[in-house]
Design an enzyme around this catalytic site. Structure first.
Site: not given
Ligand code: AMP
Ligand code: ZN
Length: 134
Positions: A99, A101
């Site tokens: 993903h 950001h």
């Molecule tokens: P990463 O640290 O790059 O793996 O980021 C994962 C991101 O996913 C974090 O910023 C979380 O806040 C986000 N996240 C986790 N669960 C959900 C969810 N159900 N809906 C939206 N964002 C989420």
């Protein structure tokens, strides 16, 4: 993938605030935003990191990231936007479905600053050769 939160969001098993969707990608608001409009862009195909990516698929995903970044910029009147993509636990990756950001920025918002450059003497020639040969 069965146990993946983001696959569950794609399938509609977990709710999300969608901002863009097509056959290949989904973009939705991050549930723990570091800035208003913090958005995640994910491929509908499950793969964990850039290291697992088909380069062509990753390229298509990047094109969609640009599309969503422009939408955010138009909608939220940002002064800038950070586009970040973590790969592996050491980088801060928590969800192992690749993903991006997209973090809208305002002047002097203090949301994110990059750390100081590494202090040690760097052998640029050696490191560039190592990477280019790999
Ligand atoms: P990463 O640290 O790059 O793996 O980021 C994962 C991101 O996913 C974090 O910023 C979380 O806040 C986000 N996240 C986790 N669960 C959900 C969810 N159900 N809906 C939206 N964002 C989420
Ligand atoms: Zn997944």
């Amino acid at each position: 993938m069965v146990d993946c939160i983001f696959c569950k969001i794609i399938n509609g098993d977990i709710p999300s605030y969608k901002v863009y969707e097509d056959e290949e990608v989904l973009a939705f608001l991050d549930i723990n935003p570091v800035a208003l409009g913090h958005t995640l862009v994910i491929p509908k195909e499950h793969y964990e990191t850039v290291f697992d990516a088909q380069e062509e698929s990753f390229g298509k995903l990047s094109a969609k990231v640009a599309k969503v970044a422009k939408k955010i910029n138009n909608a939220l009147d940002c002064d800038g936007i950070n586009i970040l993509q973590n790969n592996g636990k050491a980088s801060g990756q928590v969800i192992f479905h690749v993903h991006f950001h997209l973090i809208p920025r305002k002047e002097d918002d203090g949301v994110l600053t990059f750390p100081n450059v590494i202090g040690e003497k760097v052998n640029f020639e050696e490191i560039a050769k190592k990477i280019s040969k790999a």
